[in-house]
Design a protein around this motif. Sequence first.
Motif, PDB file in Angstrom:
ATOM      1  N   PHE A 154       0.969  -1.046  -0.137  1.00 37.33           N
ATOM      2  CA  PHE A 154      -0.005  -0.047   0.005  1.00 37.33           C
ATOM      3  C   PHE A 154       0.766   1.399   0.050  1.00 37.33           C
ATOM      4  N   LEU A 155       1.697   1.336   1.017  1.00 29.27           N
ATOM      5  CA  LEU A 155       2.650   2.342   1.079  1.00 29.27           C
ATOM      6  C   LEU A 155       3.492   2.880  -0.254  1.00 29.27           C
ATOM      7  N   HIS A 156       4.031   1.665  -0.873  1.00 31.38           N
ATOM      8  CA  HIS A 156       4.928   1.882  -2.015  1.00 31.38           C
ATOM      9  C   HIS A 156       3.991   2.161  -3.166  1.00 31.38           C
ATOM     10  N   ASP A 157       2.651   1.562  -3.278  1.00 32.43           N
ATOM     11  CA  ASP A 157       1.952   1.687  -4.639  1.00 32.43           C
ATOM     12  C   ASP A 157       1.409   3.175  -4.360  1.00 32.43           C
ATOM     13  N   THR A 158       1.008   3.727  -3.395  1.00 33.69           N
ATOM     14  CA  THR A 158       0.185   4.896  -2.941  1.00 33.69           C
ATOM     15  C   THR A 158       1.176   6.102  -2.766  1.00 33.69           C
ATOM     16  N   GLY A 159       2.046   5.765  -2.129  1.00 34.91           N
ATOM     17  CA  GLY A 159       3.156   6.886  -1.458  1.00 34.91           C
ATOM     18  C   GLY A 159       2.729   7.154  -0.005  1.00 34.91           C
ATOM     19  N   PRO A 160       3.599   7.932   0.605  1.00 34.63           N
ATOM     20  CA  PRO A 160       3.164   8.245   2.026  1.00 34.63           C
ATOM     21  C   PRO A 160       2.152   9.332   2.063  1.00 34.63           C
ATOM     22  N   ALA A 161       1.951  10.297   1.275  1.00 36.89           N
ATOM     23  CA  ALA A 161       1.221  11.529   1.533  1.00 36.89           C
ATOM     24  C   ALA A 161      -0.360  10.778   1.001  1.00 36.89           C
ATOM     25  N   ALA A 162      -0.426   9.944  -0.016  1.00 34.99           N
ATOM     26  CA  ALA A 162      -1.852   9.191  -0.091  1.00 34.99           C
ATOM     27  C   ALA A 162      -2.232   8.578   0.892  1.00 34.99           C
ATOM     28  N   ALA A 163      -1.159   7.733   1.592  1.00 37.14           N
ATOM     29  CA  ALA A 163      -1.455   6.840   2.836  1.00 37.14           C
ATOM     30  C   ALA A 163      -2.198   7.723   3.906  1.00 37.14           C
ATOM     31  N   ALA A 164      -1.493   8.748   4.119  1.00 38.53           N
ATOM     32  CA  ALA A 164      -1.814   9.753   5.174  1.00 38.53           C
ATOM     33  C   ALA A 164      -3.241  10.093   4.916  1.00 38.53           C
ATOM     34  N   TYR A 165      -3.544  10.624   3.763  1.00 42.20           N
ATOM     35  CA  TYR A 165      -4.596  11.201   3.394  1.00 42.20           C
ATOM     36  C   TYR A 165      -5.957  10.214   3.686  1.00 42.20           C
ATOM     37  N   GLN A 166      -5.731   8.900   3.132  1.00 42.19           N
ATOM     38  CA  GLN A 166      -6.581   7.921   3.303  1.00 42.19           C
ATOM     39  C   GLN A 166      -6.839   7.725   4.779  1.00 42.19           C
ATOM     40  N   ALA A 167      -5.940   7.626   5.711  1.00 46.96           N
ATOM     41  CA  ALA A 167      -6.064   7.639   7.290  1.00 46.96           C
ATOM     42  C   ALA A 167      -6.783   8.730   7.619  1.00 46.96           C
ATOM     43  N   TYR A 168      -6.425   9.795   7.281  1.00 48.29           N
ATOM     44  CA  TYR A 168      -7.265  11.122   7.662  1.00 48.29           C
ATOM     45  C   TYR A 168      -8.755  10.990   7.321  1.00 48.29           C
ATOM     46  N   ARG A 169      -8.816  10.604   6.276  1.00 44.59           N
ATOM     47  CA  ARG A 169     -10.272  10.453   5.684  1.00 44.59           C
ATOM     48  C   ARG A 169     -11.148   9.589   6.393  1.00 44.59           C
ATOM     49  N   MET A 170     -10.572   8.507   6.697  1.00 38.34           N
ATOM     50  CA  MET A 170     -11.163   7.355   7.690  1.00 38.34           C
ATOM     51  C   MET A 170     -11.401   8.066   9.034  1.00 38.34           C
ATOM     52  N   ALA A 171     -10.458   8.718   9.799  1.00 38.34           N
ATOM     53  CA  ALA A 171     -10.635   9.401  10.978  1.00 38.34           C
ATOM     54  C   ALA A 171     -11.723  10.287  10.866  1.00 38.34           C
ATOM     55  N   ASP A 172     -11.848  11.302   9.888  1.00 37.55           N
ATOM     56  CA  ASP A 172     -12.753  12.071   9.738  1.00 37.55           C
ATOM     57  C   ASP A 172     -14.345  11.294   9.670  1.00 37.55           C
ATOM     58  N   ALA A 173     -14.435  10.153   9.079  1.00 37.42           N
ATOM     59  CA  ALA A 173     -15.585   9.541   9.035  1.00 37.42           C
ATOM     60  C   ALA A 173     -16.002   8.747  10.247  1.00 37.42           C
ATOM     61  N   MET A 174     -14.942   8.420  10.865  1.00 42.38           N
ATOM     62  CA  MET A 174     -15.216   7.932  12.439  1.00 42.38           C
ATOM     63  C   MET A 174     -15.830   8.843  13.436  1.00 42.38           C
ATOM     64  N   ILE A 175     -15.234  10.131  13.358  1.00 45.37           N
ATOM     65  CA  ILE A 175     -15.703  11.161  13.800  1.00 45.37           C
ATOM     66  C   ILE A 175     -17.310  11.547  13.694  1.00 45.37           C
ATOM     67  N   ALA A 176     -17.312  11.816  12.411  1.00 43.92           N
ATOM     68  CA  ALA A 176     -18.771  12.026  11.823  1.00 43.92           C
ATOM     69  C   ALA A 176     -19.934  11.015  12.282  1.00 43.92           C
ATOM     70  N   ALA A 177     -19.460   9.767  12.126  1.00 42.76           N
ATOM     71  CA  ALA A 177     -20.409   8.674  12.810  1.00 42.76           C
ATOM     72  C   ALA A 177     -20.527   8.495  14.106  1.00 42.76           C
ATOM     73  N   SER A 178     -19.650   9.020  14.976  1.00 47.56           N
ATOM     74  CA  SER A 178     -19.757   9.039  16.417  1.00 47.56           C
ATOM     75  C   SER A 178     -20.764  10.193  16.754  1.00 47.56           C
ATOM     76  N   LYS A 179     -20.879  11.098  15.899  1.00 51.87           N
ATOM     77  CA  LYS A 179     -21.636  12.404  16.202  1.00 51.87           C
ATOM     78  C   LYS A 179     -23.312  12.139  15.736  1.00 51.87           C
ATOM     79  N   THR A 180     -23.478  11.091  14.958  1.00 53.10           N
ATOM     80  CA  THR A 180     -24.669  11.008  14.559  1.00 53.10           C
ATOM     81  C   THR A 180     -25.176   9.700  15.267  1.00 53.10           C
ATOM     82  N   GLY A 181     -24.654   8.903  16.184  1.00 51.06           N
ATOM     83  CA  GLY A 181     -25.033   7.972  16.888  1.00 51.06           C
ATOM     84  C   GLY A 181     -24.911   6.767  16.267  1.00 51.06           C
ATOM     85  N   GLU A 182     -24.471   6.592  14.753  1.00 53.48           N
ATOM     86  CA  GLU A 182     -24.679   5.442  14.060  1.00 53.48           C
ATOM     87  C   GLU A 182     -23.225   4.685  14.269  1.00 53.48           C
ATOM     88  N   ALA A 183     -22.347   5.090  15.168  1.00 54.24           N
ATOM     89  CA  ALA A 183     -20.950   4.232  15.384  1.00 54.24           C
ATOM     90  C   ALA A 183     -21.084   3.065  16.073  1.00 54.24           C
TER      91      ALA A 183
END
Length: 84
Positions: free
Chosen positions: A55-84
């Motif tokens: 994954f890291l080699h195929d996407t690069g570190p910046a893309a890996a970090a971007y994906q990780a933060y997208r997941m984090a943002d989704a987790m925070i959003a889900a926790s606010k709606t009660g759907e977590a």
Amino acid sequence: MTKKIEDGGPVFPHPGGANDVTVQTSHLGLSRRDWFAGQALVGLMAHSFVDGSDFLHDTGPAAAAYQAYRMADAMIAASKTGEA
């Protein structure tokens, strides 16, 4: 104007919170967003080793970090709606 990113607050808050004089208010600790992103990155990396991709080699570190933060943002959003 810079958009404020919802960070979810501190991941391991001090029981007294920011008003506790024993806590340095300039550093309350890691945000939930950073904690979630770090955990997501570990999962992304582990999965890439399990399925044989690099994954890291195929996407690069910046893309890996971007994906990780997208997941984090989704987790925070889900926790606010009660759907977590």
